[in-house]
Design a protein around this motif. Sequence first.
Motif, PDB file in Angstrom:
ATOM      1  N   LYS A  28      47.751  14.483 -27.015  1.00  0.00           N
ATOM      2  CA  LYS A  28      46.390  15.018 -26.915  1.00  0.00           C
ATOM      3  C   LYS A  28      46.197  16.200 -27.871  1.00  0.00           C
ATOM      4  CE  LYS A  28      44.616  12.306 -23.880  1.00  0.00           C
ATOM      5  NZ  LYS A  28      43.553  11.393 -24.265  1.00  0.00           N
ATOM      6  N   ALA A  29      47.203  17.051 -27.984  1.00  0.00           N
ATOM      7  CA  ALA A  29      47.100  18.220 -28.865  1.00  0.00           C
ATOM      8  C   ALA A  29      47.001  17.786 -30.323  1.00  0.00           C
ATOM      9  CB  ALA A  29      48.277  19.151 -28.658  1.00  0.00           C
ATOM     10  N   SER A  30      47.809  16.802 -30.733  1.00  0.00           N
ATOM     11  CA  SER A  30      47.762  16.373 -32.129  1.00  0.00           C
ATOM     12  C   SER A  30      46.425  15.698 -32.447  1.00  0.00           C
ATOM     13  CB  SER A  30      48.926  15.437 -32.450  1.00  0.00           C
ATOM     14  OG  SER A  30      48.852  14.262 -31.686  1.00  0.00           O
ATOM     15  N   GLN A  31      45.861  14.969 -31.474  1.00  0.00           N
ATOM     16  CA  GLN A  31      44.549  14.360 -31.667  1.00  0.00           C
ATOM     17  C   GLN A  31      43.481  15.451 -31.814  1.00  0.00           C
ATOM     18  OE1 GLN A  31      43.372  11.635 -28.595  1.00  0.00           O
ATOM     19  NE2 GLN A  31      41.273  11.506 -29.328  1.00  0.00           N
ATOM     20  N   VAL A  40      59.559  13.673 -15.517  1.00  0.00           N
ATOM     21  CA  VAL A  40      58.143  14.049 -15.455  1.00  0.00           C
ATOM     22  C   VAL A  40      57.824  15.068 -16.543  1.00  0.00           C
ATOM     23  CG1 VAL A  40      56.409  15.237 -14.047  1.00  0.00           C
ATOM     24  CG2 VAL A  40      57.832  13.459 -13.032  1.00  0.00           C
ATOM     25  N   ALA A  41      58.711  16.028 -16.757  1.00  0.00           N
ATOM     26  CA  ALA A  41      58.490  17.037 -17.794  1.00  0.00           C
ATOM     27  C   ALA A  41      58.417  16.406 -19.180  1.00  0.00           C
ATOM     28  CB  ALA A  41      59.592  18.088 -17.744  1.00  0.00           C
ATOM     29  N   VAL A  42      59.292  15.450 -19.451  1.00  0.00           N
ATOM     30  CA  VAL A  42      59.286  14.773 -20.754  1.00  0.00           C
ATOM     31  C   VAL A  42      57.990  13.978 -20.933  1.00  0.00           C
ATOM     32  CG1 VAL A  42      60.394  12.916 -22.077  1.00  0.00           C
ATOM     33  CG2 VAL A  42      61.784  14.695 -21.013  1.00  0.00           C
ATOM     34  N   LEU A  43      57.570  13.271 -19.888  1.00  0.00           N
ATOM     35  CA  LEU A  43      56.322  12.498 -19.976  1.00  0.00           C
ATOM     36  C   LEU A  43      55.108  13.400 -20.179  1.00  0.00           C
ATOM     37  CD1 LEU A  43      56.918   9.797 -17.232  1.00  0.00           C
ATOM     38  CD2 LEU A  43      56.821   9.437 -19.699  1.00  0.00           C
ATOM     39  N   LEU A  44      55.072  14.514 -19.467  1.00  0.00           N
ATOM     40  CA  LEU A  44      53.968  15.457 -19.643  1.00  0.00           C
ATOM     41  C   LEU A  44      53.960  16.056 -21.046  1.00  0.00           C
ATOM     42  CD1 LEU A  44      53.838  17.353 -16.235  1.00  0.00           C
ATOM     43  CD2 LEU A  44      52.108  15.839 -17.205  1.00  0.00           C
ATOM     44  N   ALA A  45      55.142  16.382 -21.555  1.00  0.00           N
ATOM     45  CA  ALA A  45      55.233  16.936 -22.907  1.00  0.00           C
ATOM     46  C   ALA A  45      54.734  15.920 -23.934  1.00  0.00           C
ATOM     47  CB  ALA A  45      56.669  17.349 -23.214  1.00  0.00           C
ATOM     48  N   ASP A  91      39.778  18.522 -35.256  1.00  0.00           N
ATOM     49  CA  ASP A  91      39.350  19.833 -35.738  1.00  0.00           C
ATOM     50  C   ASP A  91      39.400  19.894 -37.263  1.00  0.00           C
ATOM     51  OD1 ASP A  91      38.452  22.485 -35.058  1.00  0.00           O
ATOM     52  OD2 ASP A  91      40.444  23.207 -35.688  1.00  0.00           O
ATOM     53  N   LYS A  92      40.475  19.374 -37.859  1.00  0.00           N
ATOM     54  CA  LYS A  92      40.596  19.356 -39.331  1.00  0.00           C
ATOM     55  C   LYS A  92      39.457  18.542 -39.956  1.00  0.00           C
ATOM     56  CE  LYS A  92      45.627  19.723 -39.754  1.00  0.00           C
ATOM     57  NZ  LYS A  92      46.845  18.960 -40.142  1.00  0.00           N
TER      58      LYS A  92
END
Length: 152
Positions: A123-126, A112-117, A131-132
């Motif tokens: 989402k963070a990279s998107q 679960v931790a790996v999937l959440l990461a 933003d760029k």
Amino acid sequence: MRVRDLPSAEGKTNAFEVNNLLLTRSRACKIVEAIPGASIMKRSRLFRDTDEFCIFTIGPDKFAIEEPYGDNSRYWIGAKDGKSTQSLPLVRRAFEEHKSWLPPLRTLSAAVAVLLAALLYSKASQFIEQDKCLDSGGRWEAKSNTCSHIAQ
């Protein structure tokens, strides 16, 4: 399950302790029930317990399971009279061989931790790309996740 022997002053093991993090009072009684020849005389009652929540016999030997001070990280398991008995190794082995659900839980938690990461990274990279794009004066296309710049 990990078992910690409690030797007497003479060096004989007359009791042992087990961690109760993943072992309920009820489960401890069920482990005892599975011991051949064991007979439970007193069983835990929810919210009405004393420290001593399971009393059982194996042949002539009388045992108790208690949670010292009613709130401890371990259960004490030993003969009621505090002496070493011939049946104690049988009781000890039953607890030692009890399989907890902790190892599968650890594996599941790690997955679960790996999937959440992975999801959060995606989402963070998107978000960073969006933003760029906006910082450079572009227009973010949500459907295609692309940045377009309008020529002026």
